[in-house]
Design a protein around this motif. Sequence first.
Motif, PDB file in Angstrom:
ATOM      1  N   SER A  54     -27.706 -13.143 -18.393  1.00 57.65           N
ATOM      2  CA  SER A  54     -26.794 -14.076 -19.053  1.00 57.65           C
ATOM      3  C   SER A  54     -27.572 -14.797 -20.148  1.00 57.65           C
ATOM      4  CB  SER A  54     -26.288 -15.117 -18.050  1.00 57.65           C
ATOM      5  OG  SER A  54     -25.661 -14.499 -16.975  1.00 57.65           O
ATOM      6  N   GLY A  55     -26.934 -15.745 -20.779  1.00 59.81           N
ATOM      7  CA  GLY A  55     -27.653 -16.592 -21.724  1.00 59.81           C
ATOM      8  C   GLY A  55     -27.237 -16.445 -23.172  1.00 59.81           C
ATOM      9  N   ALA A  56     -26.429 -15.409 -23.472  1.00 58.86           N
ATOM     10  CA  ALA A  56     -26.077 -15.191 -24.881  1.00 58.86           C
ATOM     11  C   ALA A  56     -25.255 -16.364 -25.436  1.00 58.86           C
ATOM     12  CB  ALA A  56     -25.293 -13.884 -25.017  1.00 58.86           C
ATOM     13  N   ILE A  57     -24.277 -16.807 -24.655  1.00 62.18           N
ATOM     14  CA  ILE A  57     -23.395 -17.871 -25.156  1.00 62.18           C
ATOM     15  C   ILE A  57     -24.182 -19.174 -25.327  1.00 62.18           C
ATOM     16  CG2 ILE A  57     -21.330 -19.254 -24.651  1.00 62.18           C
ATOM     17  CD1 ILE A  57     -20.150 -16.754 -23.269  1.00 62.18           C
ATOM     18  N   ALA A  58     -24.996 -19.493 -24.311  1.00 63.96           N
ATOM     19  CA  ALA A  58     -25.790 -20.724 -24.377  1.00 63.96           C
ATOM     20  C   ALA A  58     -26.737 -20.710 -25.585  1.00 63.96           C
ATOM     21  CB  ALA A  58     -26.570 -20.903 -23.085  1.00 63.96           C
ATOM     22  N   ILE A  64     -28.439  -5.696 -19.267  1.00 61.51           N
ATOM     23  CA  ILE A  64     -26.983  -5.609 -19.357  1.00 61.51           C
ATOM     24  C   ILE A  64     -26.365  -6.994 -19.467  1.00 61.51           C
ATOM     25  CG2 ILE A  64     -24.924  -4.839 -18.090  1.00 61.51           C
ATOM     26  CD1 ILE A  64     -26.583  -2.605 -16.974  1.00 61.51           C
ATOM     27  N   ASN A  65     -25.346  -7.092 -20.285  1.00 62.11           N
ATOM     28  CA  ASN A  65     -24.565  -8.332 -20.335  1.00 62.11           C
ATOM     29  C   ASN A  65     -23.124  -7.935 -20.593  1.00 62.11           C
ATOM     30  OD1 ASN A  65     -23.844 -11.044 -20.358  1.00 62.11           O
ATOM     31  ND2 ASN A  65     -25.035 -11.571 -22.192  1.00 62.11           N
ATOM     32  N   GLU A  66     -22.239  -8.892 -20.399  1.00 58.14           N
ATOM     33  CA  GLU A  66     -20.855  -8.622 -20.745  1.00 58.14           C
ATOM     34  C   GLU A  66     -20.736  -8.599 -22.263  1.00 58.14           C
ATOM     35  OE1 GLU A  66     -17.999 -11.108 -18.838  1.00 58.14           O
ATOM     36  OE2 GLU A  66     -16.342  -9.869 -19.550  1.00 58.14           O
ATOM     37  N   ASN A  67     -19.852  -7.737 -22.762  1.00 59.27           N
ATOM     38  CA  ASN A  67     -19.658  -7.655 -24.211  1.00 59.27           C
ATOM     39  C   ASN A  67     -18.724  -8.790 -24.646  1.00 59.27           C
ATOM     40  OD1 ASN A  67     -19.735  -6.840 -26.803  1.00 59.27           O
ATOM     41  ND2 ASN A  67     -18.909  -4.787 -26.456  1.00 59.27           N
ATOM     42  N   ASP A  68     -19.239 -10.016 -24.527  1.00 59.88           N
ATOM     43  CA  ASP A  68     -18.395 -11.198 -24.716  1.00 59.88           C
ATOM     44  C   ASP A  68     -17.788 -11.307 -26.107  1.00 59.88           C
ATOM     45  OD1 ASP A  68     -18.774 -12.623 -22.160  1.00 59.88           O
ATOM     46  OD2 ASP A  68     -20.852 -12.781 -22.782  1.00 59.88           O
ATOM     47  N   SER A  69     -18.430 -10.707 -27.105  1.00 64.71           N
ATOM     48  CA  SER A  69     -17.929 -10.916 -28.460  1.00 64.71           C
ATOM     49  C   SER A  69     -16.632 -10.149 -28.720  1.00 64.71           C
ATOM     50  CB  SER A  69     -18.986 -10.550 -29.497  1.00 64.71           C
ATOM     51  OG  SER A  69     -19.395  -9.236 -29.287  1.00 64.71           O
ATOM     52  N   ASP A  74     -18.003 -13.867 -15.427  1.00 69.95           N
ATOM     53  CA  ASP A  74     -19.272 -14.304 -14.846  1.00 69.95           C
ATOM     54  C   ASP A  74     -20.124 -13.066 -14.568  1.00 69.95           C
ATOM     55  OD1 ASP A  74     -19.254 -13.517 -11.832  1.00 69.95           O
ATOM     56  OD2 ASP A  74     -17.255 -14.287 -12.262  1.00 69.95           O
ATOM     57  N   ASN A  75     -21.406 -13.257 -14.719  1.00 64.29           N
ATOM     58  CA  ASN A  75     -22.300 -12.107 -14.575  1.00 64.29           C
ATOM     59  C   ASN A  75     -22.639 -11.797 -13.120  1.00 64.29           C
ATOM     60  OD1 ASN A  75     -22.305 -11.462 -17.223  1.00 64.29           O
ATOM     61  ND2 ASN A  75     -24.406 -12.108 -17.653  1.00 64.29           N
ATOM     62  N   ASP A  76     -22.217 -12.658 -12.187  1.00 64.89           N
ATOM     63  CA  ASP A  76     -22.459 -12.349 -10.770  1.00 64.89           C
ATOM     64  C   ASP A  76     -21.661 -11.108 -10.383  1.00 64.89           C
ATOM     65  OD1 ASP A  76     -24.040 -14.680 -10.421  1.00 64.89           O
ATOM     66  OD2 ASP A  76     -22.222 -15.881 -10.267  1.00 64.89           O
ATOM     67  N   MET A  81     -23.831 -24.617 -17.516  1.00 64.43           N
ATOM     68  CA  MET A  81     -24.199 -23.737 -18.629  1.00 64.43           C
ATOM     69  C   MET A  81     -23.614 -22.339 -18.455  1.00 64.43           C
ATOM     70  SD  MET A  81     -27.905 -23.374 -20.254  1.00 64.43           S
ATOM     71  CE  MET A  81     -28.715 -24.920 -20.034  1.00 64.43           C
ATOM     72  N   GLY A  82     -23.733 -21.809 -17.254  1.00 67.83           N
ATOM     73  CA  GLY A  82     -23.148 -20.490 -16.992  1.00 67.83           C
ATOM     74  C   GLY A  82     -21.718 -20.672 -16.528  1.00 67.83           C
ATOM     75  N   SER A  83     -21.094 -19.561 -16.135  1.00 63.83           N
ATOM     76  CA  SER A  83     -19.717 -19.708 -15.680  1.00 63.83           C
ATOM     77  C   SER A  83     -19.577 -19.379 -14.202  1.00 63.83           C
ATOM     78  CB  SER A  83     -18.794 -18.834 -16.515  1.00 63.83           C
ATOM     79  OG  SER A  83     -19.312 -17.534 -16.555  1.00 63.83           O
ATOM     80  N   GLY A  84     -20.681 -19.003 -13.569  1.00 61.20           N
ATOM     81  CA  GLY A  84     -20.638 -18.659 -12.143  1.00 61.20           C
ATOM     82  C   GLY A  84     -20.559 -19.901 -11.287  1.00 61.20           C
TER      83      GLY A  84
HETATM   84  N1  GLU Z   1     -22.107 -13.342 -20.403  1.00 63.49           N
HETATM   85  C1  GLU Z   1     -22.385 -14.748 -20.522  1.00 63.49           C
HETATM   86  C2  GLU Z   1     -23.544 -15.002 -21.467  1.00 63.49           C
HETATM   87  O1  GLU Z   1     -24.316 -14.147 -21.742  1.00 63.49           O
HETATM   88  C3  GLU Z   1     -22.744 -15.402 -19.216  1.00 63.49           C
HETATM   89  C4  GLU Z   1     -21.752 -15.227 -18.107  1.00 63.49           C
HETATM   90  C5  GLU Z   1     -22.151 -16.103 -16.927  1.00 63.49           C
HETATM   91  O2  GLU Z   1     -22.358 -17.277 -17.126  1.00 63.49           O
HETATM   92  O3  GLU Z   1     -22.283 -15.596 -15.819  1.00 63.49           O
HETATM   93  O4  GLU Z   1     -23.729 -16.085 -21.927  1.00 63.49           O
END
Ligand code: GLU
Length: 381
Positions: A63-67, A147-152, A162-164, A224-227
């Motif tokens: 995670s961490g891309a959005i932050a 790996i991350n979610e393709n949030d964009s 959430d990445n969990d 900060m995260g969404s989990g």
């Molecule tokens: N995919 C989100 C990110 O990279 C995080 C999702 C989460 O907080 O679990 O920022």
Amino acid sequence: MVADLKPAAARFSPTACPRLVIKIGSALLVDAAGTVRREWLKGVVADIADRRSAGQQIVVVSSGAIALGARRLGLPKGGRASLEDAQAAAATGQIALSQCWAELLGDEGLTAAQMLVTLDDLEDRRRYLNAASTLDRLLTLGVVPIINENDSVATEEIRFGDNDRLAARISQAALAGGVILMSDIDGLYTANPQRDPAATHIAEVTRIDARIRAMADGGSGSGMGSGGMISKLEAARIATAAGAHLAIISGGQERPLTAFAAGARGTVFVATRPENARRAWLAGRLTVKGKLHVDAGAAHALADGRSLLPAGVTAVEGRFERGDVLDIVAPDGTVLARGLAEYDAPDATKIIGRRSDALAGILGYAPRGAMVHRDHMVLIG
Ligand code: GLU
């Protein structure tokens, strides 16, 4: 390191668990000012390098891309004020995040690869199979997929969010034996320890029932995260049902994986079904879209645990697409195995009886490794 493992951590050791998924939450990766916690991350990468040299294949869900992106773009509420903000922040943060992983892994002599996936990618069987074979190839090449979610591009409807849960689904696709969720808390408590001083830590969960669910509450502690604990329990449900153990451990110290292996506490959710349950779902629950008839040689190869190659197939029945479930039928008409098609029926028909080196010419594209891969097959009877 391996010899001294405490029992909880032993389930995740390189020998017990040749393939491991590690998920790292935003609050651990990114500090309050919105920059990567590089020194801490170096320790995690050193842990990963140790495990890689002990022969363990590692997938990282980061995670961490959005932050990170929110800080660079000066967006309010950590980039989560609107979907558009989150998408812009993710697009901006992801490039920095991958760069950081690539650099730090590179310093340890490891190669990073990036995969960005949406919920749809793993729910749709064809795309799921594609993602699974990419992961498998990367891992056998010794690469560390990040790996991350393709949030964009993910909209509200098609987001994991959430990445969990993403990590749990990835463990299924990678046929991993374990998932470690690295968090700002060292596991599940009987109640939220920030609010209830009498809350006690749970070391092991063998069944996720109403009593366990009642212990979790939603929302991420760090904001900060969404989990939160609810999404971690959901991840545990998915992973354990697919045959993987899942641990929640604290990333609050340096070298968190080493600390866990040395006895630092966490909560371990024990896989509910044994090893090959990962394939057992194939045996019962899905409808069959077609049949592949095979010769005696192929029947023997399957019994030995090998994949089904086009050369051993004598006839194709049914209208199916790549990813559909097929029965594999012996010359005497008995169903030997059930597995997922690697090709659509028309392409499968074109290549039966043909040797692997002829396939590219017939298909006009690089062929798959098999007609039905052994990882996506279960023997019947
Ligand atoms: N995919 C989100 C990110 O990279 C995080 C999702 C989460 O907080 O679990 O920022």
